[in-house]
Design a protein around this motif. Structure first.
Motif, PDB file in Angstrom:
ATOM      1  N   SER A  83       0.841  -1.320   0.033  1.00 22.14           N
ATOM      2  CA  SER A  83       0.248  -0.157   0.135  1.00 22.14           C
ATOM      3  C   SER A  83       0.725   1.413   0.158  1.00 22.14           C
ATOM      4  N   ASP A  84       2.232   1.221   0.007  1.00 25.27           N
ATOM      5  CA  ASP A  84       2.960   2.329   0.014  1.00 25.27           C
ATOM      6  C   ASP A  84       3.283   2.758  -1.345  1.00 25.27           C
ATOM      7  N   SER A  85       3.071   1.831  -2.268  1.00 22.79           N
ATOM      8  CA  SER A  85       3.263   2.112  -3.476  1.00 22.79           C
ATOM      9  C   SER A  85       2.726   3.469  -3.969  1.00 22.79           C
ATOM     10  N   ALA A  86       3.513   4.445  -4.588  1.00 22.28           N
ATOM     11  CA  ALA A  86       3.138   5.839  -4.720  1.00 22.28           C
ATOM     12  C   ALA A  86       4.385   6.545  -5.365  1.00 22.28           C
ATOM     13  N   VAL A  87       4.023   7.795  -5.510  1.00 21.08           N
ATOM     14  CA  VAL A  87       5.183   8.966  -5.906  1.00 21.08           C
ATOM     15  C   VAL A  87       5.326   9.628  -4.951  1.00 21.08           C
ATOM     16  N   TYR A  88       6.712   9.707  -4.381  1.00 22.22           N
ATOM     17  CA  TYR A  88       7.119  10.507  -3.203  1.00 22.22           C
ATOM     18  C   TYR A  88       7.680  11.911  -3.748  1.00 22.22           C
ATOM     19  N   PHE A  89       7.387  13.136  -2.992  1.00 22.02           N
ATOM     20  CA  PHE A  89       7.917  14.280  -3.584  1.00 22.02           C
ATOM     21  C   PHE A  89       8.602  15.002  -2.274  1.00 22.02           C
ATOM     22  N   CYS A  90       9.809  15.390  -2.485  1.00 23.74           N
ATOM     23  CA  CYS A  90      10.472  16.218  -1.418  1.00 23.74           C
ATOM     24  C   CYS A  90      10.186  17.578  -1.885  1.00 23.74           C
ATOM     25  N   ALA A  91       9.981  18.522  -0.819  1.00 20.10           N
ATOM     26  CA  ALA A  91       9.855  19.927  -0.968  1.00 20.10           C
ATOM     27  C   ALA A  91      10.163  20.799   0.082  1.00 20.10           C
ATOM     28  N   LEU A  92      10.391  22.071  -0.403  1.00 19.01           N
ATOM     29  CA  LEU A  92      10.854  23.057   0.706  1.00 19.01           C
ATOM     30  C   LEU A  92      10.203  24.134   0.569  1.00 19.01           C
ATOM     31  N   SER A  93       9.959  24.992   1.647  1.00 17.74           N
ATOM     32  CA  SER A  93       9.311  26.297   1.563  1.00 17.74           C
ATOM     33  C   SER A  93      10.197  27.180   2.515  1.00 17.74           C
ATOM     34  N   GLU A  94      10.638  28.489   1.807  1.00 21.30           N
ATOM     35  CA  GLU A  94      11.521  29.302   2.370  1.00 21.30           C
ATOM     36  C   GLU A  94      10.879  30.628   2.552  1.00 21.30           C
ATOM     37  N   THR A  97      11.743  34.316   1.462  1.00 20.53           N
ATOM     38  CA  THR A  97      11.975  34.736   0.200  1.00 20.53           C
ATOM     39  C   THR A  97      10.767  34.368  -1.014  1.00 20.53           C
ATOM     40  N   SER A  98       9.956  33.498  -0.405  1.00 23.68           N
ATOM     41  CA  SER A  98       8.944  32.766  -1.230  1.00 23.68           C
ATOM     42  C   SER A  98       7.443  32.853  -0.670  1.00 23.68           C
ATOM     43  N   GLY A  99       7.487  33.355   0.404  1.00 22.20           N
ATOM     44  CA  GLY A  99       5.892  33.336   1.180  1.00 22.20           C
ATOM     45  C   GLY A  99       5.521  31.901   1.213  1.00 22.20           C
ATOM     46  N   SER A 100       4.555  31.370   0.836  1.00 21.11           N
ATOM     47  CA  SER A 100       3.959  30.091   1.034  1.00 21.11           C
ATOM     48  C   SER A 100       4.219  29.111  -0.220  1.00 21.11           C
ATOM     49  N   ARG A 101       5.182  29.624  -1.022  1.00 25.41           N
ATOM     50  CA  ARG A 101       5.344  28.706  -2.232  1.00 25.41           C
ATOM     51  C   ARG A 101       6.154  27.622  -1.923  1.00 25.41           C
ATOM     52  N   LEU A 102       6.008  26.567  -2.186  1.00 23.95           N
ATOM     53  CA  LEU A 102       6.703  25.114  -2.137  1.00 23.95           C
ATOM     54  C   LEU A 102       7.502  24.997  -3.517  1.00 23.95           C
ATOM     55  N   THR A 103       8.634  24.858  -3.467  1.00 26.91           N
ATOM     56  CA  THR A 103       9.749  24.063  -4.441  1.00 26.91           C
ATOM     57  C   THR A 103       9.666  22.526  -4.280  1.00 26.91           C
ATOM     58  N   PHE A 104       9.360  21.759  -5.426  1.00 32.39           N
ATOM     59  CA  PHE A 104       9.177  20.355  -5.191  1.00 32.39           C
ATOM     60  C   PHE A 104      10.637  19.801  -5.906  1.00 32.39           C
ATOM     61  N   GLY A 105      10.763  18.554  -5.527  1.00 37.36           N
ATOM     62  CA  GLY A 105      11.638  17.895  -6.524  1.00 37.36           C
ATOM     63  C   GLY A 105      10.861  17.089  -7.526  1.00 37.36           C
ATOM     64  N   GLU A 106      11.683  16.347  -8.197  1.00 39.20           N
ATOM     65  CA  GLU A 106      10.939  15.661  -9.418  1.00 39.20           C
ATOM     66  C   GLU A 106      10.051  14.357  -9.042  1.00 39.20           C
ATOM     67  N   GLY A 107      10.064  13.965  -7.814  1.00 40.87           N
ATOM     68  CA  GLY A 107       9.134  12.980  -7.521  1.00 40.87           C
ATOM     69  C   GLY A 107       9.860  11.422  -7.641  1.00 40.87           C
ATOM     70  N   THR A 108       9.733  10.405  -6.894  1.00 40.96           N
ATOM     71  CA  THR A 108      10.348   9.241  -6.909  1.00 40.96           C
ATOM     72  C   THR A 108       9.226   8.185  -6.789  1.00 40.96           C
ATOM     73  N   GLN A 109       9.079   7.506  -7.952  1.00 43.09           N
ATOM     74  CA  GLN A 109       8.012   6.465  -8.139  1.00 43.09           C
ATOM     75  C   GLN A 109       8.545   5.072  -7.434  1.00 43.09           C
ATOM     76  N   LEU A 110       7.600   4.681  -6.442  1.00 38.83           N
ATOM     77  CA  LEU A 110       8.020   3.677  -5.468  1.00 38.83           C
ATOM     78  C   LEU A 110       6.928   2.464  -5.794  1.00 38.83           C
ATOM     79  N   THR A 111       7.424   1.456  -6.087  1.00 46.61           N
ATOM     80  CA  THR A 111       6.417   0.132  -6.467  1.00 46.61           C
ATOM     81  C   THR A 111       6.984  -0.955  -5.247  1.00 46.61           C
ATOM     82  N   VAL A 112       5.932  -1.310  -4.586  1.00 48.10           N
ATOM     83  CA  VAL A 112       6.424  -2.384  -3.428  1.00 48.10           C
ATOM     84  C   VAL A 112       5.651  -3.635  -4.167  1.00 48.10           C
ATOM     85  N   ASN A 113       6.373  -4.773  -4.232  1.00 49.31           N
ATOM     86  CA  ASN A 113       5.970  -5.975  -4.750  1.00 49.31           C
ATOM     87  C   ASN A 113       5.581  -6.989  -3.432  1.00 49.31           C
ATOM     88  N   PRO A 114       4.372  -7.661  -3.489  1.00 52.32           N
ATOM     89  CA  PRO A 114       4.149  -8.727  -2.462  1.00 52.32           C
ATOM     90  C   PRO A 114       5.254  -9.745  -2.296  1.00 52.32           C
TER      91      PRO A 114
END
Lengths: 114, 115
Positions: A83-94, A97-114
């Motif tokens: 059930s953890d299979s998903a795309v995971y994004f890392c992000a920062l908010s500064e 300098t950027s108010g509430s804007r988030l800067t995202f990474g490219e995302g990492t696709q995770l697949t977990v097999n039984p």
């Protein structure tokens, strides 16, 4: 400017394996750091966050520690489930300098097999 | 709270037609964001508002795209005329800004297909 770099995917693991997804960042100030998760067909959901150095965010068995000295915020889980299979994004908010804007990474696709 | 609400969830239209996407942010949130997600380009920030005022629209791809926020509870993203390369999932997100720790809450998205 701000940037976030994530390890390239996709990542495929067997159930109960240990997970690490690397994330490093570049920022001029003192960012807050986030991990978001996107399940298939859904929007992004906040998984965990840390707002200052050495803080550890945790949720649903996932953890990440804000490491200012290495500018990193790696995501870990000791035993993944299908059930953890998903795309995971890392992000920062500064907010200075950027108010509430988030800067995202490219995302990492995770697949977990039984 | 119902969360961020987007409509429609799916939209299929022909090239050249006008498309309007709608978003209702979470009550009390003062920031609203529009994103586009595609396989090729990933997640892109198009525009964001603070207290209904556009703050940064540098991510809007071209003049065919426009966004409005007439009040605190409603925003639209319009594409006129639409083109096949606009096919993507469009997300709206809202946050309470500094008071809320900058956490953004995403809607379920609108999947747009332009044929």
């Amino acid at each position: 400017g701000n940037s976030v770099t994530q390890m390239e995917g996709p990542v495929t693991l067997s159930e109960e394996a240990f997970l690490t997804i690397n994330c490093t960042y570049t920022a001029t100030g003192y960012p807050s750091l986030f991990w978001y998760v996107q399940y298939p067909g859904e929007g992004l959901q906040l998984l965990l966050k840390a707002t200052k150095a050495d803080d550890k965010g945790s949720n649903k068995g996932f953890e990440a520690t804000y490491r200012k000295e290495t500018t990193s915020f790696h995501l870990e889980k000791g035993s993944v489930q299908v059930s953890d299979s998903a795309v995971y994004f890392c992000a920062l908010s500064e907010r200075e300098t950027s108010g509430s804007r988030l800067t995202f990474g490219e995302g990492t696709q995770l697949t977990v097999n039984p | 709270d119902a969360g961020v609400i987007q409509s429609p969830r799916h939209e299929v239209t022909e090239m050249g037609q006008e498309v309007t996407l709608r978003c209702k942010p979470i009550s009390g949130h003062d920031y609203l964001f529009w994103y586009r997600q595609t396989m090729m380009r990933g997640l892109e920030l198009l525009i964001y508002f603070n207290n209904n005022v556009p703050i940064d629209d540098s991510g809007m791809p071209e003049d065919r795209f426009s966004a409005k926020m007439p009040n605190a509870s409603f925003s639209t993203l319009k594409i006129q005329p639409s083109e096949p390369r606009d096919s993507a999932v469009y997300f709206c997100a809202s946050s309470r800004g500094l008071a809320g720790g900058h956490e953004q809450y995403f809607g379920p998205g609108t999947r747009l297909t332009v044929t």
